[in-house]
Design an enzyme around this catalytic site. Sequence first.
Site, short mmCIF file in Angstrom:
data_model
loop_
_atom_site.label_atom_id
_atom_site.label_comp_id
_atom_site.label_asym_id
_atom_site.label_seq_id
_atom_site.Cartn_x
_atom_site.Cartn_y
_atom_site.Cartn_z
N LYS A 11 0.83 -1.21 0.00
CA LYS A 11 0.00 0.00 0.00
C LYS A 11 0.86 1.25 0.00
O LYS A 11 0.59 2.22 -0.69
CB LYS A 11 -0.91 0.01 1.23
N LYS A 12 1.94 1.22 0.82
CA LYS A 12 2.83 2.38 0.89
C LYS A 12 3.53 2.61 -0.45
O LYS A 12 3.66 3.73 -0.91
CB LYS A 12 3.90 2.17 1.97
N ASP A 69 8.50 6.44 9.15
CA ASP A 69 8.02 5.84 10.40
C ASP A 69 6.85 6.69 10.85
O ASP A 69 6.86 7.92 10.67
CB ASP A 69 9.13 5.82 11.46
P1 IMP Z 1 4.36 2.39 10.32
O1 IMP Z 1 5.64 2.69 10.99
O2 IMP Z 1 4.02 3.42 9.29
O3 IMP Z 1 4.25 1.02 9.77
O4 IMP Z 1 3.21 2.55 11.40
C1 IMP Z 1 3.37 2.13 12.75
C2 IMP Z 1 2.03 1.98 13.42
O5 IMP Z 1 1.45 3.26 13.66
C3 IMP Z 1 0.99 1.21 12.63
O6 IMP Z 1 1.13 -0.17 12.82
C4 IMP Z 1 -0.29 1.74 13.26
O7 IMP Z 1 -0.55 1.09 14.48
C5 IMP Z 1 0.05 3.18 13.56
N1 IMP Z 1 -0.35 4.05 12.43
C6 IMP Z 1 0.47 4.75 11.60
N2 IMP Z 1 -0.24 5.41 10.68
C7 IMP Z 1 -1.54 5.12 10.92
C8 IMP Z 1 -2.78 5.50 10.27
O8 IMP Z 1 -2.83 6.23 9.27
N3 IMP Z 1 -3.90 5.01 10.82
C9 IMP Z 1 -3.90 4.20 11.91
N4 IMP Z 1 -2.80 3.80 12.53
C10 IMP Z 1 -1.62 4.27 12.04
#
Ligand code: IMP
Length: 204
Positions: A11-12, A69
Site C-alpha cells: 500500500k505504501k 516511520d
Molecule cells: P508504520 O511505521 O508506518 O508502519 O506505522 C506504525 C504503526 O502506527 C501502525 O502499525 C499503526 O498502528 C500506527 N499508524 C500509523 N499510521 C496510521 C494511520 O494512518 N492510521 C492508523 N494507525 C496508524
Amino acid sequence: MQIVLASKNKKKIQELKRILGDLSIELLSLDNFPNLGEIVEDGYTFEENALKKARYVKQKTGLPALADDSGLEVEALGGRPGVFSARYAGEHASDEENIKKLLMEMREIPEDKRQARFVCCIALVLPNEEEKVFWGYVNGKITMEPRGNSGFGYDPVFVPEGYTLTFAEMPLEEKDRISHRRIAIDKLKQHLVKFTQLYKQNLS
Ligand code: IMP
C-alpha cells in the site's frame, strides 16, 4: 533517476508511486532487493527509525533511499504509544489488541481531554550522505469506542479535527487526502521536484 523506498508494504509503495508519478523518478522498493535482510526499528523517535532504515538501504544499494516511520501520540498519555504504536500491546499484537489497550488506559479520561495526533516522518538519504526529513501531522481526538471498518491501525478510534467521523468511517480517499502521511509525502514531493531538476541539469 532511481530511488529506493525502504519498505515492502504494498500500500505504501503504491501510494508513493501514485503521488510521485509525474516526476522522472523510478521508485524501487525492498522487493527489488530481496537479500538486504531485516531492518530492526529500535529507535526512540520516529526520526531515528526513519533515518536508520534509509541510511541502511542507501549504504547497501548505493542509491538514494527513502524510509518512513509513523504512529499515534496521545496527549494524556505523555505521547504514548508513539514509536511503539505497532507493538503497543506486545511484539506481534493485532490492531484490535492495540486499540483495546489504548482505550483501557484512557478509560478515565473525559471527552474534552482526549487530544491526540498522528505523526509521519519520512527520511531521504542521498549517496553523497545528504539527509533530509519531512514531517506530517494530523490532530484529532480519541473516541470512547471503536467505530468503522475502513483503514488500519488506530483508525477506528481517531476523529480528525473538524470531522465527526473516525478515520475508519471515512472513505479511504478522504483519509488519504488529509492524512499525516499525505502531508509528509507532499513536502517530500516539493523537495524532489527541485532535486530532479538539479539532477537533470547536472546530466546535461
Ligand atoms: P508504520 O511505521 O508506518 O508502519 O506505522 C506504525 C504503526 O502506527 C501502525 O502499525 C499503526 O498502528 C500506527 N499508524 C500509523 N499510521 C496510521 C494511520 O494512518 N492510521 C492508523 N494507525 C496508524
